[in-house]
Design an enzyme around this catalytic site. Sequence first.
Site, PDB file in Angstrom:
ATOM      1  N   HIS A   1       0.953  -1.216  -0.273  1.00  0.00           N
ATOM      2  CA  HIS A   1      -0.185  -0.032  -0.053  1.00  0.00           C
ATOM      3  C   HIS A   1       0.835   1.346   0.036  1.00  0.00           C
ATOM      4  O   HIS A   1       1.994   1.269   0.214  1.00  0.00           O
ATOM      5  CB  HIS A   1      -0.807   0.127   1.226  1.00  0.00           C
ATOM      6  CG  HIS A   1      -1.921  -0.941   0.973  1.00  0.00           C
ATOM      7  ND1 HIS A   1      -3.037  -0.850   1.631  1.00  0.00           N
ATOM      8  CD2 HIS A   1      -2.407  -1.711  -0.022  1.00  0.00           C
ATOM      9  CE1 HIS A   1      -4.291  -1.855   1.288  1.00  0.00           C
ATOM     10  NE2 HIS A   1      -3.675  -2.369   0.189  1.00  0.00           N
TER      11      HIS A   1
ATOM     12  N   CYS B   1      -3.265  -0.700   7.268  1.00  0.00           N
ATOM     13  CA  CYS B   1      -2.104   0.350   7.341  1.00  0.00           C
ATOM     14  C   CYS B   1      -2.103   1.245   8.694  1.00  0.00           C
ATOM     15  O   CYS B   1      -1.552   1.653   9.210  1.00  0.00           O
ATOM     16  CB  CYS B   1      -2.437   1.266   6.204  1.00  0.00           C
ATOM     17  SG  CYS B   1      -1.746   0.730   4.578  1.00  0.00           S
TER      18      CYS B   1
ATOM     19  N   GLU C   1       0.849   3.958   1.973  1.00  0.00           N
ATOM     20  CA  GLU C   1       1.671   4.115   3.118  1.00  0.00           C
ATOM     21  C   GLU C   1       2.825   3.237   3.462  1.00  0.00           C
ATOM     22  O   GLU C   1       3.976   3.916   3.865  1.00  0.00           O
ATOM     23  CB  GLU C   1       0.709   4.003   4.361  1.00  0.00           C
ATOM     24  CG  GLU C   1      -0.675   4.790   4.139  1.00  0.00           C
ATOM     25  CD  GLU C   1      -1.789   4.117   3.512  1.00  0.00           C
ATOM     26  OE1 GLU C   1      -1.426   3.427   2.548  1.00  0.00           O
ATOM     27  OE2 GLU C   1      -3.050   4.143   3.986  1.00  0.00           O
TER      28      GLU C   1
ATOM     29  N   CYS D   1      -6.209   1.853   5.232  1.00  0.00           N
ATOM     30  CA  CYS D   1      -6.996   0.670   5.519  1.00  0.00           C
ATOM     31  C   CYS D   1      -6.864   0.155   6.989  1.00  0.00           C
ATOM     32  O   CYS D   1      -5.992   0.347   7.686  1.00  0.00           O
ATOM     33  CB  CYS D   1      -6.841  -0.482   4.350  1.00  0.00           C
ATOM     34  SG  CYS D   1      -5.148  -1.033   4.879  1.00  0.00           S
TER      35      CYS D   1
HETATM   36  C1  AOF Z   1      -4.631   2.218   1.836  1.00  0.00           C
HETATM   37  N1  AOF Z   1      -3.610   2.316   0.928  1.00  0.00           N
HETATM   38  O1  AOF Z   1      -2.463   1.982  -0.941  1.00  0.00           O
HETATM   39  C2  AOF Z   1      -4.770   1.080  -0.855  1.00  0.00           C
HETATM   40  C3  AOF Z   1      -5.686   0.712  -0.148  1.00  0.00           C
HETATM   41  O2  AOF Z   1      -6.399  -6.149   0.516  1.00  0.00           O
HETATM   42  P1  AOF Z   1      -6.633  -5.031  -0.431  1.00  0.00           P
HETATM   43  O3  AOF Z   1      -5.217  -4.379  -1.206  1.00  0.00           O
HETATM   44  O4  AOF Z   1      -7.602  -5.436  -1.648  1.00  0.00           O
HETATM   45  O5  AOF Z   1      -7.200  -3.703   0.210  1.00  0.00           O
HETATM   46  C4  AOF Z   1      -8.063  -3.819   1.289  1.00  0.00           C
HETATM   47  C5  AOF Z   1      -8.477  -2.086   1.572  1.00  0.00           C
HETATM   48  O6  AOF Z   1      -7.334  -1.444   1.145  1.00  0.00           O
HETATM   49  C6  AOF Z   1      -9.578  -1.813   0.555  1.00  0.00           C
HETATM   50  O7  AOF Z   1     -10.347  -1.092   1.448  1.00  0.00           O
HETATM   51  C7  AOF Z   1      -9.142  -0.841  -0.554  1.00  0.00           C
HETATM   52  O8  AOF Z   1      -9.863   0.051  -0.655  1.00  0.00           O
HETATM   53  C8  AOF Z   1      -7.888  -0.443   0.495  1.00  0.00           C
HETATM   54  N2  AOF Z   1      -6.838   0.033  -0.538  1.00  0.00           N
HETATM   55  N3  AOF Z   1      -5.526   1.373   1.292  1.00  0.00           N
HETATM   56  O9  AOF Z   1      -4.741   2.511   2.981  1.00  0.00           O
HETATM   57  C9  AOF Z   1      -3.567   1.891  -0.289  1.00  0.00           C
HETATM   58  N4  AOF Z   1      -4.462   0.614  -2.238  1.00  0.00           N
HETATM   59 ZN    ZN Z   2      -3.553  -0.072   3.641  1.00  0.00          ZN
END
Ligand code: AOF
Ligand code: ZN
Length: 350
Positions: free
Chosen positions: A52, A92, A54, A83
Amino acid sequence: MLPKNELFIRRTYDLSRLGVQNVRSNPTVGSIIVKNNLILSEGYYKKYGGKHAEVNAFENIHRSQLTDNDKLNVTLYVSLEPCCIVGKTPACTDLIKQNSVTNVVIGSIDKTPKVDGNGVTILKNAGIKTLTNIEQIDGDQIAKTRNVFAIKQRPYITLKWAESANGFITSFGEQTIISNAFSKRLVHKWRSEHDAILIGTETARIDNPQLNNRHYFGPSPIRIVFDRTLKLPTSLHIFNDNHPTWVITESNKEYDIQHNEAITYIRFKFDVALLQNLTDYLYQKDIGRLFVEGGAKTHDAFIEAGLFDEVRIIKSNHMLKGGIKAPEIHHSPDLTIKMANDKVSFFYIS
Ligand code: AOF
Ligand code: ZN
């Protein structure tokens, strides 16, 4: 000049856009770490399933910048609410808590149901000063494709067509070139920013497009074509390279062609539920952004079903003598007319 928080959050928006070709159904996210008004590091979400934004921002801090007994006492800026769920990567919010972040500044809220404000609450409960909705209008714009996917459980759908000055998209039954070199490149850029590109049977047959991205850097989307009875000529470009093509059909047969391994046959009844079934399927396959390039019948079906989020129209200064009229955006149950109009962008060419 913008105040400090607004300026820094705008930098996260710029960073977030760098990921736009590769994040699929995930959001584009940018993040920076700031101490004493200086940017220590930057990061963005580069690739679907990857680290991600962060995490990348923290990893990009140089060791020599870890002063104060490794206590950072920094402000983290992030375009989207961090997240708080373990998804494809750890939460995060845990990372932020573990790294002595004193302030978090957020652009837009992640509408993914299990997040949707919970990330903010967790940070606040941990004693971290957390500011939300900074430069929110632009932040929401950046988050919108993911938020549609998360809330509506379907891809974000963009309809695109080119029309003449007098509102025709094509002369009858033949390929009509309305665009120019600039708009062609623009359309290829748009293709690179979508996960799948869809056309109807007649457009495939008459235009014989390659439906890939050749005039811009970056990837080409998966191609999707309707072919109810598998009547399309197998000589078409889309069947003659190794790039994936998904054929939506009622037929149980397959084309008799060389590159059949690049073709996925998706079998649905061609009834009123067709588009709903298709968008459900695309959601299951993590297709986050769908680009619908026509023709008129296909656009009309999406408009009729209220299945679109944005319309991009290449409008030419030239007239056509007649032909097929460009689609009209009507009122639909979940879109007010005003919203529908807001979704329409015109790109003029001469
Ligand atoms: C963040 N930072 O850079 C991104 C986020 O498990 P995943 O990757 O499919 O994603 C889980 C959650 O993280 C989901 O709510 C999605 O919107 C978010 N993506 N969040 O803090 C990031 N790409
Ligand atoms: Zn995240």
